[in-house]
Motif scaffolding. Sequence first.
Motif, PDB file in Angstrom:
ATOM      1  N   LYS A  48       0.850  -1.198   0.000  1.00  0.00           N
ATOM      2  CA  LYS A  48       0.000   0.000   0.000  1.00  0.00           C
ATOM      3  C   LYS A  48       0.881   1.242   0.000  1.00  0.00           C
ATOM      4  CE  LYS A  48      -3.608   2.268   2.771  1.00  0.00           C
ATOM      5  NZ  LYS A  48      -2.847   3.465   3.215  1.00  0.00           N
ATOM      6  N   GLY A  49       0.594   2.156  -0.921  1.00  0.00           N
ATOM      7  CA  GLY A  49       1.365   3.390  -0.996  1.00  0.00           C
ATOM      8  C   GLY A  49       1.161   4.256   0.228  1.00  0.00           C
ATOM      9  N   THR A  50       2.179   4.995   0.611  1.00  0.00           N
ATOM     10  CA  THR A  50       2.080   5.844   1.805  1.00  0.00           C
ATOM     11  C   THR A  50       1.481   7.220   1.485  1.00  0.00           C
ATOM     12  OG1 THR A  50       4.373   6.505   1.424  1.00  0.00           O
ATOM     13  CG2 THR A  50       3.992   4.737   3.006  1.00  0.00           C
ATOM     14  N   VAL A  51       1.500   7.608   0.214  1.00  0.00           N
ATOM     15  CA  VAL A  51       0.964   8.925  -0.172  1.00  0.00           C
ATOM     16  C   VAL A  51      -0.385   8.783  -0.873  1.00  0.00           C
ATOM     17  CG1 VAL A  51       1.365  11.033  -1.486  1.00  0.00           C
ATOM     18  CG2 VAL A  51       3.292   9.883  -0.370  1.00  0.00           C
ATOM     19  N   LEU A  52      -0.442   7.980  -1.945  1.00  0.00           N
ATOM     20  CA  LEU A  52      -1.670   7.867  -2.741  1.00  0.00           C
ATOM     21  C   LEU A  52      -2.619   6.775  -2.233  1.00  0.00           C
ATOM     22  CD1 LEU A  52      -0.130   8.207  -6.316  1.00  0.00           C
ATOM     23  CD2 LEU A  52      -1.266   9.971  -4.950  1.00  0.00           C
ATOM     24  N   ASN A  53      -2.148   5.963  -1.294  1.00  0.00           N
ATOM     25  CA  ASN A  53      -2.973   4.874  -0.720  1.00  0.00           C
ATOM     26  C   ASN A  53      -3.370   3.810  -1.731  1.00  0.00           C
ATOM     27  OD1 ASN A  53      -2.929   5.934   1.880  1.00  0.00           O
ATOM     28  ND2 ASN A  53      -4.676   7.265   1.466  1.00  0.00           N
ATOM     29  N   SER A  54      -2.708   3.785  -2.901  1.00  0.00           N
ATOM     30  CA  SER A  54      -2.996   2.736  -3.879  1.00  0.00           C
ATOM     31  C   SER A  54      -2.131   1.521  -3.573  1.00  0.00           C
ATOM     32  CB  SER A  54      -2.719   3.243  -5.295  1.00  0.00           C
ATOM     33  OG  SER A  54      -1.371   3.662  -5.402  1.00  0.00           O
ATOM     34  N   TRP A  55      -2.596   0.350  -4.019  1.00  0.00           N
ATOM     35  CA  TRP A  55      -1.858  -0.891  -3.797  1.00  0.00           C
ATOM     36  C   TRP A  55      -1.164  -1.296  -5.090  1.00  0.00           C
ATOM     37  CZ3 TRP A  55      -2.008  -3.767   0.901  1.00  0.00           C
ATOM     38  CH2 TRP A  55      -2.853  -3.245   1.879  1.00  0.00           C
ATOM     39  N   LYS A  56       0.137  -1.593  -5.012  1.00  0.00           N
ATOM     40  CA  LYS A  56       0.884  -1.972  -6.215  1.00  0.00           C
ATOM     41  C   LYS A  56       1.853  -3.107  -5.888  1.00  0.00           C
ATOM     42  CE  LYS A  56       0.648   2.442  -8.661  1.00  0.00           C
ATOM     43  NZ  LYS A  56       1.404   3.556  -9.281  1.00  0.00           N
ATOM     44  N   ALA A  57       2.085  -3.955  -6.894  1.00  0.00           N
ATOM     45  CA  ALA A  57       3.046  -5.039  -6.744  1.00  0.00           C
ATOM     46  C   ALA A  57       4.460  -4.466  -6.774  1.00  0.00           C
ATOM     47  CB  ALA A  57       2.863  -6.066  -7.852  1.00  0.00           C
ATOM     48  N   VAL A  58       5.285  -4.874  -5.813  1.00  0.00           N
ATOM     49  CA  VAL A  58       6.672  -4.415  -5.747  1.00  0.00           C
ATOM     50  C   VAL A  58       7.573  -5.627  -5.475  1.00  0.00           C
ATOM     51  CG1 VAL A  58       6.157  -2.066  -4.972  1.00  0.00           C
ATOM     52  CG2 VAL A  58       6.405  -3.884  -3.278  1.00  0.00           C
ATOM     53  N   LYS A 101     -12.266  -6.668   2.788  1.00  0.00           N
ATOM     54  CA  LYS A 101     -12.176  -7.822   1.890  1.00  0.00           C
ATOM     55  C   LYS A 101     -10.753  -8.130   1.424  1.00  0.00           C
ATOM     56  CE  LYS A 101     -16.896  -7.409   0.088  1.00  0.00           C
ATOM     57  NZ  LYS A 101     -17.734  -7.229  -1.125  1.00  0.00           N
ATOM     58  N   ARG A 102      -9.824  -7.229   1.661  1.00  0.00           N
ATOM     59  CA  ARG A 102      -8.431  -7.475   1.237  1.00  0.00           C
ATOM     60  C   ARG A 102      -7.767  -8.388   2.268  1.00  0.00           C
ATOM     61  NH1 ARG A 102      -4.958  -5.164  -2.492  1.00  0.00           N
ATOM     62  NH2 ARG A 102      -6.459  -3.562  -3.067  1.00  0.00           N
ATOM     63  N   THR A 103      -7.556  -9.639   1.903  1.00  0.00           N
ATOM     64  CA  THR A 103      -7.026 -10.637   2.841  1.00  0.00           C
ATOM     65  C   THR A 103      -5.514 -10.808   2.681  1.00  0.00           C
ATOM     66  OG1 THR A 103      -7.453 -12.433   1.274  1.00  0.00           O
ATOM     67  CG2 THR A 103      -9.201 -11.906   2.833  1.00  0.00           C
ATOM     68  N   LEU A 104      -4.917 -11.591   3.579  1.00  0.00           N
ATOM     69  CA  LEU A 104      -3.502 -11.957   3.558  1.00  0.00           C
ATOM     70  C   LEU A 104      -2.588 -10.739   3.687  1.00  0.00           C
ATOM     71  CD1 LEU A 104      -3.673 -14.605   0.668  1.00  0.00           C
ATOM     72  CD2 LEU A 104      -3.830 -15.007   3.121  1.00  0.00           C
ATOM     73  N   VAL A 105      -3.050  -9.744   4.443  1.00  0.00           N
ATOM     74  CA  VAL A 105      -2.283  -8.518   4.664  1.00  0.00           C
ATOM     75  C   VAL A 105      -1.552  -8.611   6.008  1.00  0.00           C
ATOM     76  CG1 VAL A 105      -2.444  -6.007   5.045  1.00  0.00           C
ATOM     77  CG2 VAL A 105      -3.874  -7.112   3.297  1.00  0.00           C
ATOM     78  N   PHE A 106      -0.312  -8.117   6.050  1.00  0.00           N
ATOM     79  CA  PHE A 106       0.359  -7.937   7.333  1.00  0.00           C
ATOM     80  C   PHE A 106       0.883  -6.501   7.430  1.00  0.00           C
ATOM     81  CE2 PHE A 106       3.589  -9.808   4.512  1.00  0.00           C
ATOM     82  CZ  PHE A 106       4.706  -9.000   4.714  1.00  0.00           C
ATOM     83  N   PHE A 165       1.977  -1.535   4.889  1.00  0.00           N
ATOM     84  CA  PHE A 165       1.074  -2.666   4.701  1.00  0.00           C
ATOM     85  C   PHE A 165       1.486  -3.471   3.472  1.00  0.00           C
ATOM     86  CE2 PHE A 165      -1.235   0.676   6.874  1.00  0.00           C
ATOM     87  CZ  PHE A 165      -1.829  -0.006   7.934  1.00  0.00           C
ATOM     88  N   PHE A 166       1.604  -4.784   3.654  1.00  0.00           N
ATOM     89  CA  PHE A 166       1.962  -5.688   2.567  1.00  0.00           C
ATOM     90  C   PHE A 166       0.900  -6.778   2.439  1.00  0.00           C
ATOM     91  CE2 PHE A 166       6.018  -3.912   3.918  1.00  0.00           C
ATOM     92  CZ  PHE A 166       6.657  -3.635   2.723  1.00  0.00           C
ATOM     93  N   GLN A 167       0.682  -7.236   1.209  1.00  0.00           N
ATOM     94  CA  GLN A 167      -0.274  -8.309   0.952  1.00  0.00           C
ATOM     95  C   GLN A 167       0.411  -9.422   0.167  1.00  0.00           C
ATOM     96  OE1 GLN A 167      -3.504  -7.375  -1.737  1.00  0.00           O
ATOM     97  NE2 GLN A 167      -4.848  -8.913  -0.825  1.00  0.00           N
ATOM     98  N   ALA A 168       0.268 -10.650   0.666  1.00  0.00           N
ATOM     99  CA  ALA A 168       0.816 -11.824  -0.020  1.00  0.00           C
ATOM    100  C   ALA A 168      -0.220 -12.383  -0.983  1.00  0.00           C
ATOM    101  CB  ALA A 168       1.220 -12.885   1.002  1.00  0.00           C
ATOM    102  N   SER A 169       0.211 -13.290  -1.860  1.00  0.00           N
ATOM    103  CA  SER A 169      -0.710 -13.857  -2.848  1.00  0.00           C
ATOM    104  C   SER A 169      -1.388 -15.126  -2.342  1.00  0.00           C
ATOM    105  CB  SER A 169       0.023 -14.147  -4.167  1.00  0.00           C
ATOM    106  OG  SER A 169       1.038 -15.114  -3.977  1.00  0.00           O
ATOM    107  N   HIS A 170      -0.819 -15.773  -1.321  1.00  0.00           N
ATOM    108  CA  HIS A 170      -1.466 -16.943  -0.734  1.00  0.00           C
ATOM    109  C   HIS A 170      -0.961 -17.149   0.697  1.00  0.00           C
ATOM    110  CE1 HIS A 170       2.147 -19.470  -1.640  1.00  0.00           C
ATOM    111  NE2 HIS A 170       2.219 -18.676  -2.695  1.00  0.00           N
ATOM    112  N   VAL A 171      -1.616 -18.025   1.445  1.00  0.00           N
ATOM    113  CA  VAL A 171      -1.365 -18.174   2.882  1.00  0.00           C
ATOM    114  C   VAL A 171       0.084 -18.558   3.172  1.00  0.00           C
ATOM    115  CG1 VAL A 171      -1.920 -19.539   4.931  1.00  0.00           C
ATOM    116  CG2 VAL A 171      -3.755 -18.705   3.480  1.00  0.00           C
ATOM    117  N   GLU A 172       0.589 -19.588   2.483  1.00  0.00           N
ATOM    118  CA  GLU A 172       1.942 -20.041   2.777  1.00  0.00           C
ATOM    119  C   GLU A 172       2.968 -18.940   2.542  1.00  0.00           C
ATOM    120  OE1 GLU A 172      -0.381 -23.750   2.029  1.00  0.00           O
ATOM    121  OE2 GLU A 172      -0.263 -21.773   1.102  1.00  0.00           O
ATOM    122  N   GLU A 173       2.762 -18.146   1.488  1.00  0.00           N
ATOM    123  CA  GLU A 173       3.684 -17.049   1.201  1.00  0.00           C
ATOM    124  C   GLU A 173       3.686 -16.039   2.340  1.00  0.00           C
ATOM    125  OE1 GLU A 173       4.544 -14.746  -2.813  1.00  0.00           O
ATOM    126  OE2 GLU A 173       2.723 -13.972  -1.874  1.00  0.00           O
TER     127      GLU A 173
END
Length: 351
Positions: free
Chosen positions: A14-24, A64-69, A80-88
């Motif tokens: 999650k971006g700290t300024v625009l609050n958009s979520w992007k893959a990095v 609804k955005r799951t798998l976030v830590f 805030f980071f989001q994984a693609s699946h539980v094990e990841e």
Amino acid sequence: MEPQEIREGYLVKKGTVLNSWKAVWVVLSEDGVEFYKKKTDRSPKGMIPLKGAKLISPCQDFGKRTLVFKLTTEKKQDHFFQASHVEEREFWVKDIKRAITCLEGGRKFARKSTRRSIRLPDTINLTELYTLMKDQDDGVKELKLEQENRVFNHCFTGATVIEWLISQGKARNRPEAVMLATGLLNEGFLQPAGDMSKEGAECGEQSAFLDNTNALYYFADSGFFCEGYSSDEDVLVKEEFRGNIIKQGCLLKQGHRRKNWKVRKFILRDDPAYMHYYDPSKGDDPLGSIHLRGSVVTAVEYVPDAKKYDIDGNLFEIITSDETHYFLQAATAEERKEWIKAVQAVSKSGK
């Protein structure tokens, strides 16, 4: 001396300024987390120091955005980071927590055994329990259940989970089994499917697991989907999602028209043999699908126009039965090998 690199891979941030979520592209070292716009970039977009940091997982701040830590620095900055699946997610959380602990104690990073839940006794390991629950032969059976004019695929009831935990000797009684199931729910291993289970999950600070035959749940990385009574065309589309998930994760994919490369989350299913790809920063609707029955997948060393986008190494190609070509890049040589092996198996066995 350079800090040791512990883990690297794609996550959604999650971006700290625009609050958009992007893959990095994220690199975890002994003292910090660096994130890059592209894997090939030499300089990171940012660096998060781990000294004095706190990590919360799962983070349920985004509905609804799951798998976030969530990683909070000593200066109270939230990332805030989001994984693609539980094990990841579990791998990242375990290693980041270990790195923070080592920094606090002035010790060198060294991996421990699988993370244990802070909500439950030390003898309980939720990751191992989740794996047992998903066992094809002895685990909790995924069913197609009908409720309130809707059909829930790949799910099970709360009562079924409780009875399984007791029958497998994981809990001595129903209250103890509910405590275990609630831990699985709060950690994101189980997800609520129907209205009753969702109400239970949303009440209070901690989600409540319901020991009820009408409360429906599903495995976080299963092939779950819900459908109402719909047309035959809708049913045909849904058929693509009925297979078991064989492998999932992020890859770089070349576009068919513009030939540019973007990070996509891929989910590989068998019977029927499909590989769906998604924008990892957005919802659950796929951008497209690859029908794998009769396809050919091979490692390649060269892709036209790839070097123009700094794409080099760990490339592979899928050619479908109708001769559509898909070019993909894995993060490592080992990951490429795993994807090729999995796709080859599904393309031969799935319908």
